[in-house]
Motif scaffolding. Structure first.
Motif, PDB file in Angstrom:
ATOM      1  N   VAL B 144      29.234 -46.205  34.408  1.00  0.00           N
ATOM      2  CA  VAL B 144      28.323 -47.337  34.554  1.00  0.00           C
ATOM      3  C   VAL B 144      28.643 -48.115  35.836  1.00  0.00           C
ATOM      4  CG1 VAL B 144      27.593 -49.511  33.513  1.00  0.00           C
ATOM      5  CG2 VAL B 144      28.030 -47.525  32.063  1.00  0.00           C
ATOM      6  N   VAL B 145      29.936 -48.360  36.057  1.00  0.00           N
ATOM      7  CA  VAL B 145      30.356 -49.147  37.221  1.00  0.00           C
ATOM      8  C   VAL B 145      30.032 -48.410  38.525  1.00  0.00           C
ATOM      9  CG1 VAL B 145      32.380 -50.045  38.443  1.00  0.00           C
ATOM     10  CG2 VAL B 145      32.132 -50.434  35.991  1.00  0.00           C
ATOM     11  N   VAL B 146      30.323 -47.120  38.553  1.00  0.00           N
ATOM     12  CA  VAL B 146      30.032 -46.329  39.756  1.00  0.00           C
ATOM     13  C   VAL B 146      28.535 -46.356  40.033  1.00  0.00           C
ATOM     14  CG1 VAL B 146      30.012 -43.994  40.718  1.00  0.00           C
ATOM     15  CG2 VAL B 146      32.046 -44.835  39.563  1.00  0.00           C
ATOM     16  N   ASN B 147      27.768 -46.212  38.979  1.00  0.00           N
ATOM     17  CA  ASN B 147      26.322 -46.242  39.071  1.00  0.00           C
ATOM     18  C   ASN B 147      25.820 -47.551  39.705  1.00  0.00           C
ATOM     19  OD1 ASN B 147      23.915 -45.010  38.635  1.00  0.00           O
ATOM     20  ND2 ASN B 147      23.654 -45.783  36.556  1.00  0.00           N
ATOM     21  N   MET B 148      26.454 -48.653  39.306  1.00  0.00           N
ATOM     22  CA  MET B 148      26.041 -49.975  39.793  1.00  0.00           C
ATOM     23  C   MET B 148      26.512 -50.231  41.221  1.00  0.00           C
ATOM     24  SD  MET B 148      24.688 -51.778  37.206  1.00  0.00           S
ATOM     25  CE  MET B 148      25.009 -53.459  37.665  1.00  0.00           C
ATOM     26  N   PHE B 149      27.753 -49.830  41.510  1.00  0.00           N
ATOM     27  CA  PHE B 149      28.391 -50.303  42.740  1.00  0.00           C
ATOM     28  C   PHE B 149      28.479 -49.252  43.841  1.00  0.00           C
ATOM     29  CE2 PHE B 149      29.760 -53.459  39.687  1.00  0.00           C
ATOM     30  CZ  PHE B 149      29.699 -54.621  40.421  1.00  0.00           C
ATOM     31  N   SER B 150      27.933 -48.065  43.634  1.00  0.00           N
ATOM     32  CA  SER B 150      27.972 -47.064  44.690  1.00  0.00           C
ATOM     33  C   SER B 150      27.074 -47.541  45.842  1.00  0.00           C
ATOM     34  CB  SER B 150      27.512 -45.712  44.164  1.00  0.00           C
ATOM     35  OG  SER B 150      26.177 -45.819  43.724  1.00  0.00           O
ATOM     36  N   LEU B 151      27.141 -46.839  46.968  1.00  0.00           N
ATOM     37  CA  LEU B 151      26.440 -47.331  48.167  1.00  0.00           C
ATOM     38  C   LEU B 151      24.939 -47.482  47.961  1.00  0.00           C
ATOM     39  CD1 LEU B 151      28.271 -45.737  51.191  1.00  0.00           C
ATOM     40  CD2 LEU B 151      28.015 -48.160  50.630  1.00  0.00           C
ATOM     41  N   VAL B 155      23.573 -52.907  43.005  1.00  0.00           N
ATOM     42  CA  VAL B 155      24.175 -54.078  43.641  1.00  0.00           C
ATOM     43  C   VAL B 155      23.886 -54.074  45.142  1.00  0.00           C
ATOM     44  CG1 VAL B 155      26.342 -55.273  44.152  1.00  0.00           C
ATOM     45  CG2 VAL B 155      25.952 -54.315  41.892  1.00  0.00           C
ATOM     46  N   ASN B 156      24.041 -52.899  45.757  1.00  0.00           N
ATOM     47  CA  ASN B 156      23.750 -52.811  47.186  1.00  0.00           C
ATOM     48  C   ASN B 156      22.260 -52.933  47.473  1.00  0.00           C
ATOM     49  OD1 ASN B 156      26.106 -52.753  48.785  1.00  0.00           O
ATOM     50  ND2 ASN B 156      26.597 -50.746  47.922  1.00  0.00           N
ATOM     51  N   GLN B 157      21.435 -52.489  46.525  1.00  0.00           N
ATOM     52  CA  GLN B 157      19.992 -52.672  46.697  1.00  0.00           C
ATOM     53  C   GLN B 157      19.642 -54.154  46.716  1.00  0.00           C
ATOM     54  OE1 GLN B 157      17.682 -50.318  43.909  1.00  0.00           O
ATOM     55  NE2 GLN B 157      18.833 -48.477  44.409  1.00  0.00           N
ATOM     56  N   ILE B 158      20.322 -54.906  45.844  1.00  0.00           N
ATOM     57  CA  ILE B 158      20.082 -56.359  45.817  1.00  0.00           C
ATOM     58  C   ILE B 158      20.553 -56.995  47.125  1.00  0.00           C
ATOM     59  CG2 ILE B 158      20.755 -58.514  44.668  1.00  0.00           C
ATOM     60  CD1 ILE B 158      20.853 -56.883  42.040  1.00  0.00           C
ATOM     61  N   LEU B 159      21.742 -56.554  47.595  1.00  0.00           N
ATOM     62  CA  LEU B 159      22.261 -57.089  48.864  1.00  0.00           C
ATOM     63  C   LEU B 159      21.275 -56.816  50.005  1.00  0.00           C
ATOM     64  CD1 LEU B 159      26.082 -56.201  48.725  1.00  0.00           C
ATOM     65  CD2 LEU B 159      25.026 -58.450  48.464  1.00  0.00           C
ATOM     66  N   LEU B 164      21.435 -58.655  53.364  1.00  0.00           N
ATOM     67  CA  LEU B 164      22.881 -58.627  53.585  1.00  0.00           C
ATOM     68  C   LEU B 164      23.348 -57.201  53.842  1.00  0.00           C
ATOM     69  CD1 LEU B 164      23.783 -61.045  50.691  1.00  0.00           C
ATOM     70  CD2 LEU B 164      24.021 -61.556  53.122  1.00  0.00           C
ATOM     71  N   GLU B 165      24.525 -57.105  54.441  1.00  0.00           N
ATOM     72  CA  GLU B 165      25.097 -55.808  54.748  1.00  0.00           C
ATOM     73  C   GLU B 165      25.540 -55.098  53.470  1.00  0.00           C
ATOM     74  OE1 GLU B 165      28.733 -54.207  57.502  1.00  0.00           O
ATOM     75  OE2 GLU B 165      28.107 -56.303  57.682  1.00  0.00           O
ATOM     76  N   ASN B 166      25.323 -53.793  53.395  1.00  0.00           N
ATOM     77  CA  ASN B 166      25.773 -53.040  52.224  1.00  0.00           C
ATOM     78  C   ASN B 166      27.294 -52.931  52.192  1.00  0.00           C
ATOM     79  OD1 ASN B 166      23.170 -52.737  51.564  1.00  0.00           O
ATOM     80  ND2 ASN B 166      23.186 -50.496  51.486  1.00  0.00           N
ATOM     81  N   LEU B 167      27.840 -52.928  50.978  1.00  0.00           N
ATOM     82  CA  LEU B 167      29.296 -52.904  50.840  1.00  0.00           C
ATOM     83  C   LEU B 167      29.729 -51.668  50.071  1.00  0.00           C
ATOM     84  CD1 LEU B 167      29.759 -56.642  49.827  1.00  0.00           C
ATOM     85  CD2 LEU B 167      30.327 -55.624  52.043  1.00  0.00           C
TER      86      LEU B 167
END
Lengths: 297, 316
Positions: B144-151, B155-159, B164-167
Motif C-alpha cells: 500500500v505504501v509503495v503504491n502511494m509513495f512511488s514516483l 502523493v507525487n501526483q498531488i505534488l 511542486l517537485e516530485n519526491l
C-alpha cells in the motif's frame, strides 16, 4: 451541551467532524485503492489510471489466482500453521496460567516458574542462536518451524494468569468439596468463566501467526514451503520502485513484475480476507484485551 | 524443614491434615501442568541464550559450538570499530523515537477529537476504519505504501498538481526516515487511541458542565480537564515505551527498504539479519544481537522501576 447553540461552537464542531472523517478516509482509501487495482486491467494499472474505481473492470486476476498452485499451497500452509499454533498456544496458556495463578503457599515453586517466564521476555539469545536451534532440531522446511518456536506466548500466559487470579475463590473451593481434581477444576470452572479473555489471546495468536512473514523467510529454504505472507513478500513489491529509481532498469523480469501489479494486488486482497472475516471479533476482544490486560496494578 | 513439618503436624487436626494431603497432590499436578510449556521455553528461549557463547567464538557451523575457536571480545571490538554500527544504532534510535513521540501525539489528539463525535453510527464507523491497519501485516501495508509513495504514486501526483517537485520517498536517504515514521503513525494511531479514549470517557461529565457554566470554551476544557485526566496513562505508556527505543520495527523496514536507503534506513534488526544470517557471519551477528538484548533488558528493568515509582503500576 450548553454551548452548542453559539455559532463559533457550531463551526468548531464542523471542523472536528471534518478532521476525524478525513483521518478515517486516510486509513481506508489507500487500502481501497488496492482493491480497485485488483479489479482493473493491467494496462490501466501500468498507466496509473486507477484511483478508487476499477478501470476496465475485470475479474481476470482472481481467475488467475484460482489456478495459481503456489498461492493456494502457501495459503494452506498458513491456515495449517494458524490452527496448529492456536491449539498448542491455548493448551499451554491455560495449563501454565492456572498453576501460576495460585499463591506460593498453595503451589510451591510458583515464583521460580514465574521468574523463568519473565526472564525469557527480558532477554533473548537473538535471531541467530534461535535459528541455529531450529536448524539443529531438523525443523527447517517443516510446518513445526513456524509453530513450535512460538509455542509459549508468555505475554498471553501472564494475561490469563491475572484473569484467573480474579476468579472468586469460593468457586474453586466448592469444586474441591465436590472432589474435583485440579485438571477438572481448570476445565470445568476456570475455562468457562474466562472465555472472553481466552478469546482475546486466541485472536492474538491467530493474527500474529497469519501476519508473520519472517519465520517463513528464515526457516523455509524453498519457496514451495512458504506461508502466505512470506510468499506475498517474495513477489517483490518494491520492484517497480527500484525500476523507477534506475536500478536494473532494463531487466525484462522487472518489466513483467510491473504488469503483474494488479495480480499482486488481488493476491493481497485474498490474503487479508480471513482477517476481515474475523474483524468484528477482533474489534470486540482486542479492545477488551488492551484495556484490561496490558498492565497490572 | 523436618522440624517445621513435625511442628505443623503436632497441632493440625485430622481434617486439615487431609486438606494438606490434597494440596500436596495438587502441587505435583501443578508441576505436571507447567512441564510441557517449560520444555518448549527451555528449547526455544533458554537454549538459544547459551548461543551467546558464539559471540565470543569464531563459530563455524561444521565444528559446532564445542569445536569452534574462542576469540574473546574480538567481535565486540570489531563491532565498535565499524563505522556502520554507529550509523545503524543512530538510525534505530531516531526512527524508534520518532515513532513513539509522533505516535503518542497522534493517538492523543485523535482520541480527543473522536470523543467529540456524538453520532453513534459515525463514531463506530470511524473506529472500525482506523483500527483496521493495526491488524494488517507490514507485508500488505508495504504494498500500500509503495503504491502511494512511488514516483508515479498518488502523493507525487498531488505534488505535481500543486506545481511542486516530485519526491522519491522510497529512494532518498533524507526522506526515508520520515516515511517510516509517518506510515507507522498512520498504521497505529487509531489503535493506540483506544487506551486514551478509555481515559477520556472515564472523566466525570459534571466537570465539563461546571466548566462550561463558568464560561470555559472547548480549548480551555480540553487543556484543563481532558488532558490532565489523561496524564497518568500518558506518563505510564511513555515510560513503558522506553524499551522500544531499540525496536524500530523490523517488518516495516525490511518490507520498504532498498540498498539505496541503507544509509538512513538500516536498523539493528535488519543489520543482524543481513550481515549475520544472510552473510553467515553468525558470531558477529550474535554479538550485535546480544549488545541489543542487553541494552533492551536494562531499559525494560528501568522502565518497570520508573513505572512502579511514578505510577503505582508495573509490567511484572
Amino acid at each position: 451541551m450548553v454551548e452548542s447553540k453559539s455559532i463559533s461552537a457550531r463551526i468548531g464542531r464542523i471542523v472536528i467532524h471534518t478532521i476525524v472523517i478525513t483521518l478515517g478516509l486516510i486509513c481506508l482509501l489507500p487500502l481501497w485503492n488496492i482493491v480497485a487495482t485488483s479489479f482493473s486491467s493491467s494496462e490501466a494499472v501500468t498507466a496509473n489510471a486507477v484511483g478508487l474505481i476499477p478501470v476496465n473492470f475485470t475479474t481476470e486476476t482472481y481467475k488467475m489466482i484460482m489456478e495459481d498452485a503456489q498461492f493456494w499451497r502457501s495459503f494452506g500452509i498458513s491456515v495449517q500453521r494458524v490452527f496448529l499454533s492456536l491449539i498448542i498456544n491455548m493448551v499451554l496458556i491455560v495449563l501454565m496460567a492456572y498453576p501460576l495463578s495460585k499463591s506460593t503457599r498453595v503451589f510451591k515453586g510458583r515464583n521460580i516458574y514465574m521468574n523463568l517466564l519473565i526472564f525469557s521476555m527480558l532477554f533473548s539469545g537473538g535471531m541467530i542462536p534461535t535459528y541455529l536451534v531450529v536448524k539443529n532440531l531438523n525443523l527447517l522446511n517443516t510446518i513445526w518451524s513456524l509453530v513450535l518456536p512460538g509455542a509459549v506466548q508468555v505475554f498471553s500466559v501472564i494475561l490469563i494468569m491475572n484473569f484467573f487470579i480474579g476468579v472468586p475463590k469460593s468457586l474453586e473451593e466448592a469444586a474441591i468439596m465436590d472432589g474435583a481434581n485440579p485438571l477438572q477444576i481448570l476445565v470445568k470452572v476456570f475455562i468457562p468463566i474466562s472465555l472472553p479473555a481466552l478469546a482475546t489471546v486466541a485472536l492474538f495468536s491467530i493474527v500474529g501467526n497469519w501476519n508473520d512473514f519472517f519465520s517463513g523467510l528464515i526457516y523455509m529454504t524453498k519457496v514451495s514451503n512458504y506461508p502466505l505472507m512470506t510468499y506475498i513478500q517474495s513477489l517483490s513489491i518494491n520492484i517497480e520502485e527500484m525500476l523507477k529509481s534506475g536500478a536494473n532498469a532494463n531487466s525484462l523480469e522487472n518489466m513483467m513484475e510491473v504488469s503483474n501489479k494488479n495480480l499482486n494486488a488481488a493476491k493481497i486482497v485474498v490474503s487479508i480476507i480471513p482477517l476481515l472475516v474475523i474483524y468484528p471479533l477482533l474489534q470486540k476482544y482486542f479492545i477488551h484485551g488492551i484495556v484490561v490486560g496490558s498492565v497490572k496494578e | 524443614m523436618k522440624v517445621q513439618t513435625a511442628k505443623t503436624a503436632s497441632w493440625t487436626n485430622a481434617k486439615t491434615r487431609k486438606q494438606e494431603k490434597k494440596w500436596n497432590t495438587a502441587n505435583s499436578v501443578y508441576h505436571l501442568m507447567m512441564l510441557p510449556g517449560m520444555i518448549f521455553l527451555l528449547i526455544f528461549s533458554y537454549i538459544p541464550m547459551f548461543g551467546i557463547i558464539m559471540a565470543f567464538q569464531d563459530y563455524i557451523p561444521a565444528k559446532g559450538m564445542l569445536g569452534s575457536e574462542f576469540v574473546g571480545l574480538e567481535h565486540f571490538i570489531y563491532m565498535f570499530q565499524l563505522p556502520d554500527i554507529g550509523q545503524v544504532f543512530r538510525n534505530t534510535m531516531v526512527i524508534a523515537f520518532g515513532k513513539i513521540l509522533l505516535g503518542t501525539f497522534g493517538a492523543i489528539i485523535f482520541s480527543i477529537l473522536l470523543n467529540e463525535i456524538r453520532l453513534k453510527f459515525l463514531k463506530k464507523s470511524i473506529q472500525t476504519v482506523v483500527y483496521l491497519p493495526h491488524f494488517l501485516s507490514w507485508v500488505v501495508l508495504a504494498a500500500v505504501v509503495v503504491n502511494m509513495f512511488s514516483l508515479d504514486g498518488i502523493v507525487n501526483q498531488i505534488l505535481s498538481f500543486f506545481g511542486l517537485e516530485n519526491l522519491n520517498f522510497l529512494g532518498s536517504n533524507s526522506l526515508f526516515q520520515p516515511l517510516l515514521i509517518g506510515t507507522d503513525v498512520w498504521k497505529e494511531f487509531g489503535f493506540n487511541s483506544i487506551v486514551y479514549l478509555a481515559a477520556i470517557t472515564a472523566v466525570d461529565p459534571g466537570l465539563h458542565e461546571a466548566a462550561s457554566i463558568d464560561g470555559a470554551n472547548w480549548w480551555k476544557r480540553v487543556w484543563h480537564i481532558t488532558l490532565p485526566s489523561m496524564l497518568p496513562i500518558i506518563l505510564l505508556l511513555a515510560i513503558l515505551s522506553l524499551p522500544n527505543i531499540l525496536n524500530a520495527g523490523f517488518d516495516q523496514v525490511y518490507n520498504l527498504y532498498t540498498p539505496m536507503v541503507y544509509e538512513t534506513g538500516d536498523i539493528l534488526d535488519t543489520y543482524v539479519y543481513r550481515i549475520g544470517l544472510l552473510g553467515r557471519e553468525y558470531s558477529f551477528g550474535t554479538a550485535v544481537g546480544i549488545f541489543k538484548s542487553i541494552i533492551g533488558m536494562i531499559l525494560i528493568i528501568s522502565a518497570n522501576e520508573m513505572a512502579k515509582k511514578y505510577t503505582d503500576r508495573k509490567l511484572f
